[in-house]
Design a protein around this motif. Structure first.
Motif, PDB file in Angstrom:
ATOM      1  N   GLY A  15       0.926  -1.291   0.432  1.00 16.21           N
ATOM      2  CA  GLY A  15       0.049   0.091  -0.008  1.00 16.21           C
ATOM      3  C   GLY A  15       0.539   1.273  -0.222  1.00 16.21           C
ATOM      4  O   GLY A  15       0.108   2.410  -0.176  1.00 16.21           O
ATOM      5  N   GLY A  16       1.830   1.219   0.363  1.00 11.98           N
ATOM      6  CA  GLY A  16       3.179   2.672   0.373  1.00 11.98           C
ATOM      7  C   GLY A  16       3.768   2.371  -0.620  1.00 11.98           C
ATOM      8  O   GLY A  16       5.290   3.048  -0.750  1.00 11.98           O
ATOM      9  N   LEU A  17       3.698   1.256  -1.282  1.00 10.12           N
ATOM     10  CA  LEU A  17       5.219   1.392  -2.632  1.00 10.12           C
ATOM     11  C   LEU A  17       5.754   2.392  -3.101  1.00 10.12           C
ATOM     12  O   LEU A  17       6.664   2.669  -3.545  1.00 10.12           O
ATOM     13  N   TRP A  18       4.145   3.077  -3.785  1.00 10.99           N
ATOM     14  CA  TRP A  18       4.111   4.200  -4.377  1.00 10.99           C
ATOM     15  C   TRP A  18       5.462   5.127  -3.759  1.00 10.99           C
ATOM     16  O   TRP A  18       5.091   6.082  -4.498  1.00 10.99           O
ATOM     17  N   ARG A  19       5.126   5.626  -2.694  1.00  7.81           N
ATOM     18  CA  ARG A  19       4.800   7.062  -1.952  1.00  7.81           C
ATOM     19  C   ARG A  19       6.932   7.092  -1.759  1.00  7.81           C
ATOM     20  O   ARG A  19       7.793   6.013  -1.439  1.00  7.81           O
ATOM     21  N   ARG A  20       6.775   8.873  -2.127  1.00 12.22           N
ATOM     22  CA  ARG A  20       8.608   8.688  -2.069  1.00 12.22           C
ATOM     23  C   ARG A  20       9.084   8.863  -0.728  1.00 12.22           C
ATOM     24  O   ARG A  20      10.614   9.202  -0.096  1.00 12.22           O
ATOM     25  N   ASP A  21       8.044  10.296   0.253  1.00 10.97           N
ATOM     26  CA  ASP A  21       8.469   9.677   1.304  1.00 10.97           C
ATOM     27  C   ASP A  21       8.482   8.325   2.419  1.00 10.97           C
ATOM     28  O   ASP A  21       7.432   7.964   2.493  1.00 10.97           O
ATOM     29  N   ARG A  22       9.811   7.961   2.258  1.00 11.41           N
ATOM     30  CA  ARG A  22       9.644   6.694   2.854  1.00 11.41           C
ATOM     31  C   ARG A  22      10.001   6.591   4.397  1.00 11.41           C
ATOM     32  O   ARG A  22       8.823   5.940   5.344  1.00 11.41           O
ATOM     33  N   ALA A  23       9.704   7.407   5.410  1.00 15.25           N
ATOM     34  CA  ALA A  23       9.949   7.987   6.487  1.00 15.25           C
ATOM     35  C   ALA A  23       8.609   7.659   6.746  1.00 15.25           C
ATOM     36  O   ALA A  23       7.903   7.107   7.802  1.00 15.25           O
ATOM     37  N   ASP A  24       7.795   8.319   6.059  1.00 16.24           N
ATOM     38  CA  ASP A  24       6.262   8.931   6.912  1.00 16.24           C
ATOM     39  C   ASP A  24       5.252   7.808   6.142  1.00 16.24           C
ATOM     40  O   ASP A  24       4.787   6.845   7.052  1.00 16.24           O
ATOM     41  N   ALA A  25       6.217   6.951   5.382  1.00 16.70           N
ATOM     42  CA  ALA A  25       5.726   5.512   4.424  1.00 16.70           C
ATOM     43  C   ALA A  25       5.846   3.944   6.051  1.00 16.70           C
ATOM     44  O   ALA A  25       4.604   3.296   6.799  1.00 16.70           O
ATOM     45  N   ALA A  26       6.737   4.138   6.617  1.00 15.30           N
ATOM     46  CA  ALA A  26       7.046   3.600   7.718  1.00 15.30           C
ATOM     47  C   ALA A  26       6.168   3.996   8.842  1.00 15.30           C
ATOM     48  O   ALA A  26       5.606   3.126  10.063  1.00 15.30           O
ATOM     49  N   ARG A  27       5.920   4.922   9.427  1.00 13.27           N
ATOM     50  CA  ARG A  27       4.755   5.608   9.751  1.00 13.27           C
ATOM     51  C   ARG A  27       3.868   5.570  10.546  1.00 13.27           C
ATOM     52  O   ARG A  27       3.060   5.134  10.782  1.00 13.27           O
ATOM     53  N   ALA A  28       3.170   5.506   8.714  1.00 20.59           N
ATOM     54  CA  ALA A  28       1.872   4.775   7.846  1.00 20.59           C
ATOM     55  C   ALA A  28       1.744   3.478   8.697  1.00 20.59           C
ATOM     56  O   ALA A  28       0.978   2.849   9.399  1.00 20.59           O
ATOM     57  N   LEU A  29       2.511   2.743   8.091  1.00 18.94           N
ATOM     58  CA  LEU A  29       2.700   1.454   8.487  1.00 18.94           C
ATOM     59  C   LEU A  29       2.099   0.379   9.721  1.00 18.94           C
ATOM     60  O   LEU A  29       1.746   0.308  10.723  1.00 18.94           O
ATOM     61  N   ASP A  30       3.159   1.843  11.249  1.00 17.87           N
ATOM     62  CA  ASP A  30       3.511   1.674  12.669  1.00 17.87           C
ATOM     63  C   ASP A  30       1.790   1.587  12.993  1.00 17.87           C
ATOM     64  O   ASP A  30       1.044   1.423  13.540  1.00 17.87           O
ATOM     65  N   GLU A  31       1.781   3.025  12.262  1.00 20.03           N
ATOM     66  CA  GLU A  31       0.119   3.461  13.200  1.00 20.03           C
ATOM     67  C   GLU A  31      -1.610   2.296  12.407  1.00 20.03           C
ATOM     68  O   GLU A  31      -1.868   2.447  13.297  1.00 20.03           O
ATOM     69  N   VAL A  32      -0.702   1.830  11.317  1.00 16.00           N
ATOM     70  CA  VAL A  32      -2.031   0.445  11.046  1.00 16.00           C
ATOM     71  C   VAL A  32      -2.206  -0.568  11.715  1.00 16.00           C
ATOM     72  O   VAL A  32      -2.586  -1.149  12.274  1.00 16.00           O
ATOM     73  N   TYR A  33      -0.531  -0.463  12.447  1.00 17.10           N
ATOM     74  CA  TYR A  33      -0.700  -2.155  13.256  1.00 17.10           C
ATOM     75  C   TYR A  33      -1.173  -1.776  14.647  1.00 17.10           C
ATOM     76  O   TYR A  33      -1.842  -2.364  15.667  1.00 17.10           O
ATOM     77  N   GLN A  34      -1.103  -0.250  14.626  1.00 13.46           N
ATOM     78  CA  GLN A  34      -1.289   0.015  16.810  1.00 13.46           C
ATOM     79  C   GLN A  34      -2.950  -0.157  16.279  1.00 13.46           C
ATOM     80  O   GLN A  34      -3.623  -0.684  16.748  1.00 13.46           O
TER      81      GLN A  34
END
Length: 241
Positions: A106-125
């Protein structure tokens, strides 16, 4: 975006499969930060509406705007970049990939890799069962967990508009209730705008700000969800309860 703050605007939309249209001059507006529930009997054109808005199906006529931008001719992958996410009926989880791999798609296309990682953590929460099963394959999940995974994958892209088709299909009532509560939480907490197609009319109208009633490819009425719940004649005529 219009002065009313409409994030999604659909005007005179005609679409279908082959020569025969399924949608007939459909008009629809969804204000930013709200949930709109599209309800109606089977065959009303609800899924076709979502498929056309998301670019899976090319419209025969009409206009679709996201935040004031005309989406005609925009490829599906570019719609994702513009903030639209579509979770289709059946959820679309890739069974051969792990939970974590599905989410990262879901985040492969995003250029902001740091925010993509944060979004992944948020989904797990947000979805604790997924965090516990992140290394499990998609086909090993329950129906409710697959629904969480499909939603989570969409949210990793940080969409402005979520198109959600029949999220309650085949799920236990308690899982449906959790899903609807989550949509309300996302709307209130992040300002996410949701266009929800749902056969479970009571659940959909319980969480929605507005209801859009469709019949035979046309919009019969659009009204606040509370008004639709209280309109006995309309419910009996089009919604089956």
């Amino acid at each position: 975006m219009s002065e009313r703050g409409d994030l999604l605007v659909v005007r005179d939309l005609v679409a279908g499969y082959g020569a025969a249209p399924v949608l007939h001059a459909v008009d629809l507006t969804v204000p930013a930060g709200t949930i709109a529930a599209v309800v109606g009997a089977n065959g009303a054109g609800k899924t076709t509406l979502l498929r056309t808005i998301s670019g899976v199906l090319r419209p025969q006529a009409g206009r679709i705007e996201l935040a004031g931008e005309d989406l005609r001719g925009v490829p599906v992958e570019r719609l994702v970049h513009r903030g639209m996410a579509h979770v289709p009926e059946g959820r679309g989880v890739i069974g051969e990939l792990s939970v974590d791999e599905n989410l990262r798609l879901g985040g492969l296309w995003r250029r902001d890799r740091a925010d993509a990682a944060r979004a992944l953590d948020e989904v797990y929460q947000l979805f604790e069962p997924l965090a516990r099963r992140r290394r499990h394959l998609g086909h090993q999940l329950s129906g409710g967990e697959r629904q969480m995974l499909a939603l989570g994958r969409a949210l990793v892209g940080r969409p402005r508009l979520l198109l959600l088709d029949e999220p309650s299909l085949g799920l236990a009532p308690r899982v449906v209730a959790r899903t609807m509560a989550l949509l309300r939480q996302l709307r209130d907490g992040t300002g996410l705008t949701v266009l929800l197609v749902e056969q479970n009319v009571r659940s959909a109208l319980s969480v929605a700000d507005q209801g859009v009633v469709m019949s035979l490819g046309r919009v019969v009425t659009t009204a606040p969800a509370t008004a639709l719940r209280d309109d006995v004649d309309l419910r009996h005529a089009y919604l089956g309860f």
